[in-house]
Design a protein around this motif. Structure first.
Motif, PDB file in Angstrom:
ATOM      1  N   LEU A  15       1.249  -1.266  -0.224  1.00 40.40           N
ATOM      2  CA  LEU A  15      -0.043   0.364   0.035  1.00 40.40           C
ATOM      3  C   LEU A  15       0.467   1.197  -0.037  1.00 40.40           C
ATOM      4  O   LEU A  15      -0.081   2.363  -0.858  1.00 40.40           O
ATOM      5  CB  LEU A  15      -1.250  -0.124   1.187  1.00 40.40           C
ATOM      6  CG  LEU A  15      -2.091  -1.172   1.418  1.00 40.40           C
ATOM      7  CD1 LEU A  15      -2.957  -1.376   2.812  1.00 40.40           C
ATOM      8  CD2 LEU A  15      -3.307  -0.697   0.136  1.00 40.40           C
ATOM      9  N   VAL A 226      -7.599   6.785   3.309  1.00 38.43           N
ATOM     10  CA  VAL A 226      -7.945   4.779   2.704  1.00 38.43           C
ATOM     11  C   VAL A 226      -6.807   3.974   2.888  1.00 38.43           C
ATOM     12  O   VAL A 226      -7.738   2.619   3.408  1.00 38.43           O
ATOM     13  CB  VAL A 226      -8.034   5.703   0.883  1.00 38.43           C
ATOM     14  CG1 VAL A 226      -7.710   3.933   0.680  1.00 38.43           C
ATOM     15  CG2 VAL A 226      -8.175   6.321   0.611  1.00 38.43           C
ATOM     16  N   LEU A 227      -6.342   4.269   3.449  1.00 45.39           N
ATOM     17  CA  LEU A 227      -4.741   3.433   4.342  1.00 45.39           C
ATOM     18  C   LEU A 227      -5.332   2.606   5.037  1.00 45.39           C
ATOM     19  O   LEU A 227      -5.037   1.398   5.556  1.00 45.39           O
ATOM     20  CB  LEU A 227      -2.963   4.316   4.036  1.00 45.39           C
ATOM     21  CG  LEU A 227      -2.364   3.258   4.631  1.00 45.39           C
ATOM     22  CD1 LEU A 227      -1.766   2.037   3.365  1.00 45.39           C
ATOM     23  CD2 LEU A 227      -1.600   3.079   4.919  1.00 45.39           C
ATOM     24  N   VAL A 229      -8.299   2.954   6.350  1.00 47.19           N
ATOM     25  CA  VAL A 229      -9.246   1.920   6.465  1.00 47.19           C
ATOM     26  C   VAL A 229      -8.990   0.498   5.813  1.00 47.19           C
ATOM     27  O   VAL A 229      -9.709  -0.433   5.883  1.00 47.19           O
ATOM     28  CB  VAL A 229     -10.684   2.899   5.212  1.00 47.19           C
ATOM     29  CG1 VAL A 229     -11.307   1.698   5.346  1.00 47.19           C
ATOM     30  CG2 VAL A 229     -10.783   4.072   6.366  1.00 47.19           C
ATOM     31  N   VAL A 230      -7.868   0.435   4.638  1.00 44.26           N
ATOM     32  CA  VAL A 230      -8.370  -0.580   4.347  1.00 44.26           C
ATOM     33  C   VAL A 230      -7.351  -1.557   4.694  1.00 44.26           C
ATOM     34  O   VAL A 230      -7.789  -3.151   4.869  1.00 44.26           O
ATOM     35  CB  VAL A 230      -7.597   0.201   2.738  1.00 44.26           C
ATOM     36  CG1 VAL A 230      -6.876  -1.818   1.733  1.00 44.26           C
ATOM     37  CG2 VAL A 230      -8.359   0.089   1.494  1.00 44.26           C
ATOM     38  N   ASP A 231      -6.358  -0.669   5.770  1.00 47.32           N
ATOM     39  CA  ASP A 231      -5.173  -1.583   6.341  1.00 47.32           C
ATOM     40  C   ASP A 231      -6.526  -2.801   7.711  1.00 47.32           C
ATOM     41  O   ASP A 231      -6.775  -3.782   7.640  1.00 47.32           O
ATOM     42  CB  ASP A 231      -5.084  -0.978   7.163  1.00 47.32           C
ATOM     43  CG  ASP A 231      -4.392  -1.094   8.228  1.00 47.32           C
ATOM     44  OD1 ASP A 231      -3.317  -2.691   7.724  1.00 47.32           O
ATOM     45  OD2 ASP A 231      -4.000  -0.994   9.223  1.00 47.32           O
ATOM     46  N   ARG A 232      -6.978  -2.256   8.515  1.00 36.64           N
ATOM     47  CA  ARG A 232      -8.901  -2.192   9.320  1.00 36.64           C
ATOM     48  C   ARG A 232      -9.006  -3.638   8.410  1.00 36.64           C
ATOM     49  O   ARG A 232      -9.668  -4.956   9.133  1.00 36.64           O
ATOM     50  CB  ARG A 232      -9.706  -1.784   9.536  1.00 36.64           C
ATOM     51  CG  ARG A 232      -8.727  -0.309  10.387  1.00 36.64           C
ATOM     52  CD  ARG A 232      -7.977  -0.497  11.519  1.00 36.64           C
ATOM     53  NE  ARG A 232      -8.361  -2.417  12.394  1.00 36.64           N
ATOM     54  CZ  ARG A 232      -7.420  -3.023  13.102  1.00 36.64           C
ATOM     55  NH1 ARG A 232      -6.046  -3.171  12.986  1.00 36.64           N
ATOM     56  NH2 ARG A 232      -8.002  -3.850  13.812  1.00 36.64           N
ATOM     57  N   ILE A 233      -9.633  -3.050   7.441  1.00 36.77           N
ATOM     58  CA  ILE A 233     -10.550  -3.937   6.456  1.00 36.77           C
ATOM     59  C   ILE A 233      -9.754  -5.149   6.463  1.00 36.77           C
ATOM     60  O   ILE A 233     -10.060  -6.623   6.533  1.00 36.77           O
ATOM     61  CB  ILE A 233     -10.639  -3.906   4.966  1.00 36.77           C
ATOM     62  CG1 ILE A 233     -12.171  -2.653   5.519  1.00 36.77           C
ATOM     63  CG2 ILE A 233     -11.498  -4.628   4.341  1.00 36.77           C
ATOM     64  CD1 ILE A 233     -12.496  -1.779   4.239  1.00 36.77           C
ATOM     65  N   ILE A 234      -8.989  -5.158   5.512  1.00 41.42           N
ATOM     66  CA  ILE A 234      -8.082  -6.244   5.330  1.00 41.42           C
ATOM     67  C   ILE A 234      -7.024  -7.429   6.688  1.00 41.42           C
ATOM     68  O   ILE A 234      -7.622  -8.497   6.469  1.00 41.42           O
ATOM     69  CB  ILE A 234      -6.483  -6.095   4.858  1.00 41.42           C
ATOM     70  CG1 ILE A 234      -7.274  -5.094   3.207  1.00 41.42           C
ATOM     71  CG2 ILE A 234      -5.530  -7.635   4.264  1.00 41.42           C
ATOM     72  CD1 ILE A 234      -5.986  -4.891   2.300  1.00 41.42           C
TER      73      ILE A 234
END
Length: 293
Positions: A15, A226-227, A229-234
């Motif tokens: 990322l 975004v980083l 949010v994406v990190d938490r989702i992944i």
């Protein structure tokens, strides 16, 4: 590079790389767009100023000079018959409100030594003389500051020779005012100078730089969000389930068959969990059979 990293760290590195590449592309594209904006704005200002000066020169040639020649035959009134003198005079009134704008009629062989071309202007005039272009537009440095310049060639006409052929032919008032050293020897069709307009570009460039800086900051903040949010989702949907699989699998390998693979989704993770559960059941049955024997 990625072999010794955990899945979460790999994702973070990927990322970050995506962010850096995206920022470089975005900033480069933004700079190109803003530069074109700066060029367009500077070009518009220079074109308007040049058009105004050219209009005053044309008015003198078409209206004022013929009328004065009719009223005062055989005489030469510099203020009303010289397009160069008049346009420079008009530009001085413009500079009272806009001192940063520069208008100059430059020549390597001027009648008025104040109109002597500098190194940059001489280079442009030489380009005109070679017939390589009919006008010049672009950025340049003048007085240590960036300017956008527009230049047009001055081509000697037959009527110009009355003042610029030889000192003995020209008007005595001009000889008395400017002398006999420069401003003579013109030939019909020869490029004898250029009309130059200079518009300051430092303000436009500064504004473009600020816009690009604000854009970069905004882009970085957006990408950081975004980083995260994406990190938490992944992490929640991929990393934590995998970590749970690893933990449960290690305990099962040590004989703790009471552990369960916990998955709340119906995706590939659920399929993996079901497969591991079937494997655990088969392993438990196999262990029971071995114990009975």
């Amino acid at each position: 590079m990625f072999k010794n990293l955990t899945i979460r760290k790999r994702i973070m590195v990927i990322l970050v790389i995506v962010y850096i590449v995206s920022l470089v592309i975005a900033v480069t594209g933004g700079w190109i767009v803003l530069r074109q904006d700066t060029i367009r704005e500077s070009d518009e200002k220079a074109t308007i100023l040049l058009a105004s000066m050219q209009a005053s020169r044309k008015y003198l040639k078409k209206v004022l000079r013929p009328k004065l020649q009719e009223i005062l035959p055989g005489k030469f009134v510099l203020e009303g018959m010289s397009s160069t003198f008049m346009s420079i005079g008009v530009s001085k009134f413009v500079q009272k409100k806009h001192p940063e704008y520069i208008y100059k009629v430059a020549s390597p062989n001027p009648l008025n030594i104040k109109n002597l071309s500098d190194k940059f202007e001489q280079g442009v005039i030489e380009i005109f003389s070679k017939g390589k272009m009919k006008e010049w537009r672009g950025f340049m440095d003048k007085r240590g500051k960036p300017f956008y310049s527009v230049a047009l060639p001055i081509v000697s006409e037959a009527k110009c020779l009355r003042c610029h052929s030889t000192p003995d032919v020209t008007y005595p008032s001009l000889v008395k005012r400017y002398g006999t050293k420069t401003g003579y020897g013109y030939k019909v069709g020869e490029v004898v100078g250029g009309i130059f307009v200079y518009v300051p570009a430092d303000v436009a460039i500064s504004q473009a730089t600020k816009k690009l800086l604000y854009f970069s900051i905004g882009f970085s903040i957006f990408f950081f969000i975004v980083l995260v949010v994406v990190d938490r989702i992944i992490v929640r949907s991929v990393v934590e389930p995998i970590e749970n699989f690893v933990s449960v699998a290690e305990d099962i390998s040590k004989g703790r068959f009471d552990r369960e693979f916990e998955v709340t989704t119906n995706d590939e993770m659920k399929s993996i969990a079901d497969a591991f559960t079937r494997m655990k059941i088969s392993l438990a049955k196999a262990m029971d059979i071995l114990k009975e024997k």
